[in-house]
Design a protein around this motif. Structure first.
Motif, PDB file in Angstrom:
ATOM      1  N   HIS A  35     -27.518 -36.494  60.860  1.00  0.00           N
ATOM      2  CA  HIS A  35     -27.638 -37.599  61.810  1.00  0.00           C
ATOM      3  C   HIS A  35     -27.968 -37.082  63.208  1.00  0.00           C
ATOM      4  O   HIS A  35     -27.963 -37.836  64.163  1.00  0.00           O
ATOM      5  N   ASN A  36     -28.226 -35.796  63.297  1.00  0.00           N
ATOM      6  CA  ASN A  36     -28.597 -35.184  64.570  1.00  0.00           C
ATOM      7  C   ASN A  36     -30.119 -35.197  64.688  1.00  0.00           C
ATOM      8  O   ASN A  36     -30.800 -34.525  63.907  1.00  0.00           O
ATOM      9  N   PRO A  37     -30.679 -35.939  65.637  1.00  0.00           N
ATOM     10  CA  PRO A  37     -32.149 -36.024  65.740  1.00  0.00           C
ATOM     11  C   PRO A  37     -32.809 -34.684  66.033  1.00  0.00           C
ATOM     12  O   PRO A  37     -34.009 -34.534  65.825  1.00  0.00           O
ATOM     13  N   ALA A  38     -32.032 -33.720  66.512  1.00  0.00           N
ATOM     14  CA  ALA A  38     -32.594 -32.397  66.797  1.00  0.00           C
ATOM     15  C   ALA A  38     -32.714 -31.548  65.537  1.00  0.00           C
ATOM     16  O   ALA A  38     -33.334 -30.494  65.550  1.00  0.00           O
ATOM     17  N   MET A  39     -32.086 -32.010  64.450  1.00  0.00           N
ATOM     18  CA  MET A  39     -32.116 -31.262  63.197  1.00  0.00           C
ATOM     19  C   MET A  39     -32.996 -31.981  62.176  1.00  0.00           C
ATOM     20  O   MET A  39     -32.956 -33.203  62.056  1.00  0.00           O
ATOM     21  N   GLU A  40     -33.773 -31.192  61.454  1.00  0.00           N
ATOM     22  CA  GLU A  40     -34.629 -31.767  60.426  1.00  0.00           C
ATOM     23  C   GLU A  40     -33.814 -32.040  59.170  1.00  0.00           C
ATOM     24  O   GLU A  40     -33.052 -31.191  58.711  1.00  0.00           O
TER      25      GLU A  40
END
Length: 223
Positions: free
Chosen positions: A171-176
């Protein structure tokens, strides 16, 4: 589909790939397939070589519990963990994929896996078991592993167990988010995963002809 020959340019250094030899895998077949795909391949269980190679391939055949026992005895669990902690590529195939999950359940007995991904490896839910032979997959959108392959490409499977449910999300937008590829034998099951530095396939790319060779070429190209 014809696989183009790897570049022979002297300016392009071959990527070093170690096939981890812990006693449970078709290491010679994997070695030949990786070499065909353009890698500089070595079969070894040497800790430092496995830790420092550009890519580490973890094969696996047989029972989940036996593979885990052999991997731990060869310190493979430490090697996989340290490589992934440093963002260094690891690829598992067949039972080498299954042991990346939290647990395996065979004949009612539960065994601990490497727990890189949550989930259980359980018996296939199909009329015919094992699942042995060629099958198609539904590749994840944006997959690098299946890049350049037709949607009807077929891969060679030999297994009686699989993961039927994928529960890891980000749910982290920085993680794919992990890319999960599925196949079906009775009930859908996880056929491949691309998750940062950790990739894996339930099928045998080294036995999957030109499609498998292209897939290995794609992996080597990311190292």
């Amino acid at each position: 589909m014809e696989l183009s020959a790897p570049s022979s340019s002297p300016s392009k250094k071959q990527k070093k790939v170690v096939v981890f030899d812990y006693g449970f895998g078709n290491v010679r077949s994997a070695e030949r397939a990786l070499a065909r795909a353009g890698a500089d391949v070595e079969i070894t269980r040497d800790y430092d070589k496995a830790l420092n190679a550009d890519g580490l391939l973890v094969p696996g055949v047989g029972a989940f519990a036996s593979c885990m026992k052999g991997l731990r005895e060869a310190r493979g669990d430490w090697i996989v963990d340290r490589r992934l902690s440093g963002g260094r590529p690891v690829m598992g195939i067949c039972v080498g994929m299954q042991i990346l999950f939290a647990r395996g359940i065979e004949h009612g007995v539960e065994s601990e896996g490497l727990d890189e991904w949550p989930g259980s490896v359980e018996p296939l839910q199909a009329e015919i078991v094992p699942h042995m032979g060629w099958n198609t997959v539904e590749a994840a959108a944006g997959s690098q592993l299946f890049a350049g392959l037709d949607a009807d490409a077929r891969f060679y499977f030999v297994h009686s167990y699989a993961v039927h449910d994928w529960s890891l999300e980000t749910h982290n937008p920085a993680m794919e988010a992990p890319k999960v590829t599925w196949s079906t034998h009775g009930k859908p099951f996880v056929a491949a995963v691309e998750n940062g530095a950790l990739w894996a396939t339930q099928f045998h790319p080294e036995k999957s002809g030109d499609a498998g060779a292209q897939l290995l070429t794609n992996w080597i190209g990311t190292l």
